[in-house]
Scaffold this motif. Structure first.
Motif, PDB file in Angstrom:
ATOM      1  N   VAL A   1      13.789   1.865   0.730  1.00  0.00           N
ATOM      2  CA  VAL A   1      14.021   0.608   1.451  1.00  0.00           C
ATOM      3  C   VAL A   1      14.149  -1.153   0.683  1.00  0.00           C
ATOM      4  O   VAL A   1      12.885  -1.340   0.353  1.00  0.00           O
ATOM      5  N   VAL A   2      15.047  -1.197   1.366  1.00  0.00           N
ATOM      6  CA  VAL A   2      14.463  -2.757   0.024  1.00  0.00           C
ATOM      7  C   VAL A   2      13.979  -3.882   1.230  1.00  0.00           C
ATOM      8  O   VAL A   2      13.822  -3.716   2.380  1.00  0.00           O
ATOM      9  N   VAL A   3      13.150  -4.485   0.804  1.00  0.00           N
ATOM     10  CA  VAL A   3      12.416  -4.774   1.914  1.00  0.00           C
ATOM     11  C   VAL A   3      12.175  -6.597   1.032  1.00  0.00           C
ATOM     12  O   VAL A   3      11.635  -6.540  -0.140  1.00  0.00           O
TER      13      VAL A   3
ATOM     14  N   SER B   1       1.199  -1.177   0.104  1.00  0.00           N
ATOM     15  CA  SER B   1      -0.176   0.151  -0.308  1.00  0.00           C
ATOM     16  C   SER B   1       0.537   1.493   0.058  1.00  0.00           C
ATOM     17  O   SER B   1       0.049   1.931  -0.243  1.00  0.00           O
ATOM     18  N   THR B   2       2.178   1.214   0.057  1.00  0.00           N
ATOM     19  CA  THR B   2       2.825   2.022   0.167  1.00  0.00           C
ATOM     20  C   THR B   2       3.473   2.620  -1.136  1.00  0.00           C
ATOM     21  O   THR B   2       4.006   4.026  -0.841  1.00  0.00           O
ATOM     22  N   ALA B   3       3.501   1.525  -2.131  1.00  0.00           N
ATOM     23  CA  ALA B   3       4.207   1.790  -3.212  1.00  0.00           C
ATOM     24  C   ALA B   3       3.315   2.786  -4.023  1.00  0.00           C
ATOM     25  O   ALA B   3       2.284   3.415  -3.729  1.00  0.00           O
TER      26      ALA B   3
ATOM     27  N   CYS C   1       3.961  -3.006  -8.041  1.00  0.00           N
ATOM     28  CA  CYS C   1       4.527  -3.334  -6.503  1.00  0.00           C
ATOM     29  C   CYS C   1       4.196  -5.642  -6.600  1.00  0.00           C
ATOM     30  O   CYS C   1       5.456  -5.905  -6.749  1.00  0.00           O
ATOM     31  N   ARG C   2       2.733  -5.765  -6.142  1.00  0.00           N
ATOM     32  CA  ARG C   2       2.743  -6.334  -5.072  1.00  0.00           C
ATOM     33  C   ARG C   2       2.823  -7.410  -6.728  1.00  0.00           C
ATOM     34  O   ARG C   2       3.629  -8.768  -6.387  1.00  0.00           O
ATOM     35  N   TRP C   3       2.245  -7.741  -8.082  1.00  0.00           N
ATOM     36  CA  TRP C   3       2.530  -8.588  -8.987  1.00  0.00           C
ATOM     37  C   TRP C   3       4.378  -8.564  -9.716  1.00  0.00           C
ATOM     38  O   TRP C   3       4.937  -9.701  -9.216  1.00  0.00           O
ATOM     39  N   GLU C   4       4.872  -7.967  -9.334  1.00  0.00           N
ATOM     40  CA  GLU C   4       6.420  -8.393  -9.530  1.00  0.00           C
ATOM     41  C   GLU C   4       7.384  -8.033  -8.021  1.00  0.00           C
ATOM     42  O   GLU C   4       8.113  -9.727  -8.086  1.00  0.00           O
ATOM     43  N   TRP C   5       6.348  -8.398  -6.735  1.00  0.00           N
ATOM     44  CA  TRP C   5       7.119  -8.921  -6.236  1.00  0.00           C
ATOM     45  C   TRP C   5       6.981  -9.747  -5.906  1.00  0.00           C
ATOM     46  O   TRP C   5       7.718 -11.164  -5.342  1.00  0.00           O
TER      47      TRP C   5
ATOM     48  N   GLY D   1      12.778 -12.057  -4.430  1.00  0.00           N
ATOM     49  CA  GLY D   1      11.726 -11.845  -2.910  1.00  0.00           C
ATOM     50  C   GLY D   1      11.929 -10.798  -2.001  1.00  0.00           C
ATOM     51  O   GLY D   1      11.759 -10.514  -1.569  1.00  0.00           O
ATOM     52  N   VAL D   2      12.202  -9.242  -3.267  1.00  0.00           N
ATOM     53  CA  VAL D   2      12.821  -8.378  -2.687  1.00  0.00           C
ATOM     54  C   VAL D   2      11.423  -7.287  -3.266  1.00  0.00           C
ATOM     55  O   VAL D   2      11.349  -7.263  -4.861  1.00  0.00           O
ATOM     56  N   ALA D   3      11.216  -5.847  -2.649  1.00  0.00           N
ATOM     57  CA  ALA D   3      10.794  -5.206  -3.283  1.00  0.00           C
ATOM     58  C   ALA D   3      11.307  -3.709  -2.380  1.00  0.00           C
ATOM     59  O   ALA D   3      12.017  -3.572  -1.812  1.00  0.00           O
ATOM     60  N   LEU D   4      11.233  -2.400  -3.585  1.00  0.00           N
ATOM     61  CA  LEU D   4      12.218  -1.335  -3.318  1.00  0.00           C
ATOM     62  C   LEU D   4      11.210  -0.555  -2.739  1.00  0.00           C
ATOM     63  O   LEU D   4       9.803  -0.700  -3.665  1.00  0.00           O
ATOM     64  N   LEU D   5      10.505  -0.189  -1.633  1.00  0.00           N
ATOM     65  CA  LEU D   5       9.342   0.642  -1.019  1.00  0.00           C
ATOM     66  C   LEU D   5       9.736   1.809  -0.480  1.00  0.00           C
ATOM     67  O   LEU D   5      10.905   2.182   0.153  1.00  0.00           O
ATOM     68  N   PRO D   6       9.179   3.183  -0.548  1.00  0.00           N
ATOM     69  CA  PRO D   6       9.601   4.207  -0.363  1.00  0.00           C
ATOM     70  C   PRO D   6       9.058   4.621   0.951  1.00  0.00           C
ATOM     71  O   PRO D   6       7.764   4.240   1.329  1.00  0.00           O
ATOM     72  N   ALA D   7      10.007   4.959   2.158  1.00  0.00           N
ATOM     73  CA  ALA D   7      10.028   5.786   3.477  1.00  0.00           C
ATOM     74  C   ALA D   7       9.301   6.839   3.419  1.00  0.00           C
ATOM     75  O   ALA D   7       9.794   7.338   2.253  1.00  0.00           O
ATOM     76  N   GLY D   8       8.425   7.355   4.257  1.00  0.00           N
ATOM     77  CA  GLY D   8       8.560   8.638   4.961  1.00  0.00           C
ATOM     78  C   GLY D   8       7.283   8.717   4.881  1.00  0.00           C
ATOM     79  O   GLY D   8       6.798  10.320   5.071  1.00  0.00           O
ATOM     80  N   ARG D   9       5.978   8.290   4.075  1.00  0.00           N
ATOM     81  CA  ARG D   9       4.782   8.412   3.794  1.00  0.00           C
ATOM     82  C   ARG D   9       3.766   7.525   4.871  1.00  0.00           C
ATOM     83  O   ARG D   9       3.260   8.312   5.504  1.00  0.00           O
ATOM     84  N   ASP D  10       3.882   5.981   4.888  1.00  0.00           N
ATOM     85  CA  ASP D  10       3.736   5.715   6.102  1.00  0.00           C
ATOM     86  C   ASP D  10       4.685   5.257   7.316  1.00  0.00           C
ATOM     87  O   ASP D  10       3.591   5.091   8.468  1.00  0.00           O
ATOM     88  N   TRP D  11       5.977   4.984   7.176  1.00  0.00           N
ATOM     89  CA  TRP D  11       6.711   4.544   7.989  1.00  0.00           C
ATOM     90  C   TRP D  11       8.053   5.250   7.613  1.00  0.00           C
ATOM     91  O   TRP D  11       8.336   5.412   6.255  1.00  0.00           O
TER      92      TRP D  11
END
Length: 155
Positions: free
Chosen positions: A105-107, A15-17, A23-27, A33-43
């Motif tokens: 962040v790599v998640v 939901s942060t992507a 994002c879900r499809w690629e992940w 098995g990782v995604a690059l997600l943006p920090a700063g909005r939800d966490w």
């Protein structure tokens, strides 16, 4: 292996992507098995040296309420605590790096092993984050325990 609650953790994380469906499809199909997600909005993520971070996590488990999600580099060198947005911009601490607005962040996918990062505490899907004040106290306690052990010559 899929962890209980992994689906809700996945939903919360994607939901942060910028494009959650992409994002879900690629992940889910990525061999890494990782995604690059943006920090700063939800966490935000506060990144601390591994030994200190693992010690602080032990202290947090003793405090009331569960900690939020926690990542660890598979080499053990760093531990990242998910904290409320804006925390990274205000945090002052030696050896602590912050990933906030403008950072990515790599998640890892919850419940799957990856080569680079892993979950020490998987997101609960409800948005639980680590309280910065509790984290600060836990870091101080872990640092004090570490200093005592070094002084006494224990590992």
């Amino acid at each position: 292996m899929t962890l209980p609650g992994a689906r809700t953790a996945v939903e919360w994380l994607v939901s942060t992507a910028p494009d959650p469906d992409a994002c879900r499809w690629e992940w889910e199909r990525s061999p890494l098995g990782v995604a690059l997600l943006p920090a700063g909005r939800d966490w935000d993520v506060l990144i601390v040296p591994g030994e200190l971070g693992r010690g602080a996590l032990g202290v947090l488990h003793l405090l009331a309420g569960p900690p939020g999600p926690v990542l660890a580099h598979s080499g053990g060198g760093r531990v990242g605590f998910f904290v409320p947005p804006g925390t990274a911009a205000r945090w002052i601490g030696t050896g602590v790096r912050g990933a906030g607005r403008g950072s990515w962040v790599v998640v890892p996918y919850p419940g799957r092993a990856t080569g680079g990062v892993r979950w020490l505490v998987v997101p609960d899907g409800r948005g639980t984050l680590t309280d910065p004040a509790a984290l600060e106290l836990a870091l101080h306690e872990a640092a004090a325990e570490r200093a005592l052990a070094e002084r006494d010559g224990t590992p």
